[in-house]
Write an enzyme that holds these catalytic residues in place. Structure first.
Site, PDB file in Angstrom:
ATOM      1  N   ASP A   1     -14.520  23.378  -3.630  1.00  0.00           N
ATOM      2  CA  ASP A   1     -13.991  24.627  -3.108  1.00  0.00           C
ATOM      3  C   ASP A   1     -13.668  24.351  -1.636  1.00  0.00           C
ATOM      4  O   ASP A   1     -14.093  23.329  -1.082  1.00  0.00           O
ATOM      5  CB  ASP A   1     -15.063  25.719  -3.250  1.00  0.00           C
ATOM      6  CG  ASP A   1     -14.680  27.015  -2.566  1.00  0.00           C
ATOM      7  OD1 ASP A   1     -13.526  27.450  -2.704  1.00  0.00           O
ATOM      8  OD2 ASP A   1     -15.548  27.591  -1.882  1.00  0.00           O
TER       9      ASP A   1
ATOM     10  N   ASP B   1     -13.340  27.241   1.299  1.00  0.00           N
ATOM     11  CA  ASP B   1     -14.026  28.154   2.219  1.00  0.00           C
ATOM     12  C   ASP B   1     -15.540  28.119   2.017  1.00  0.00           C
ATOM     13  O   ASP B   1     -16.044  28.308   0.908  1.00  0.00           O
ATOM     14  CB  ASP B   1     -13.517  29.578   2.035  1.00  0.00           C
ATOM     15  CG  ASP B   1     -12.041  29.727   2.387  1.00  0.00           C
ATOM     16  OD1 ASP B   1     -11.485  28.828   3.040  1.00  0.00           O
ATOM     17  OD2 ASP B   1     -11.446  30.753   2.007  1.00  0.00           O
TER      18      ASP B   1
END
Length: 176
Positions: free
Chosen positions: A28, A30
């Site tokens: 991922d 963020d």
């Protein structure tokens, strides 16, 4: 920021302990690779990674492990700009950066289609438990990070991947 080569050496040492390592590691963005949300920033802001991320990514590339991104960013243009500014875009064989309301199963179906890597040969890092649960259902070893990807999370991921790989339910699955 920690020395990239030092972290790379530690990550390589960790990988050397395991008989099997993933073929593909998916991140991922963020609060996993960097400590902020893209949608709260502008393209002109300077991006930065968590301190140990780059060393871990270089270690994976050194071991010929492919890297990919699965991000539900509502601002994929900013995320892509940041990857370019950080000079890491070329490290990823697949970048699935788009928003959806559910978990990241769609992202992983696209990644699997592009790479042909079986789900049970993937390791995934994310800071959102909903994404971890959904992607785990596909057979991907998924690790929840609370302070970004670091050597501790990496070790946990390799350990869980090895345990999952050697579990009886995984013995006869394709991709071994």
């Amino acid at each position: 920021m920690e020395d990239v080569e030092k972290v790379k050496a530690e990550a390589l040492q960790l990988m050397g302990v395991f008989q099997v390592i993933p073929k593909l590691v998916v991140f991922d963005l963020d609060h996993t690779l960097w400590p902020f949300y893209c949608e709260c920033r502008s393209k002109s802001d300077p991006p930065y990674l968590f301190p140990q991320v780059k060393g871990i990514m270089h270690a994976l590339k050194h071991k010929r492990v492919d890297l990919a991104i699965a991000s539900k960013s509502p601002t994929p243009d900013i995320a892509t700009t940041y990857l370019n500014k950080l000079n890491i875009t070329s490290m990823f064989v697949a970048q699935e950066i788009f928003y959806n309301w559910g978990n990241k199963k769609d992202h992983f179906q696209n990644i699997q289609s592009k790479t042909s890597v079986p789900y049970n040969s993937m390791l995934f890092f994310d800071d959102d438990d909903k994404n971890i649960q959904g992607v785990s259902e596909l057979g991907v070893t998924s690790i929840l990070v609370t302070n970004g990807v670091n050597l501790g999370a990496f070790k946990e991921g390799l350990t869980r991947f090895s345990q999952n790989w050697n579990s009886p339910k995984n013995k006869n699955k394709p991709g071994k």
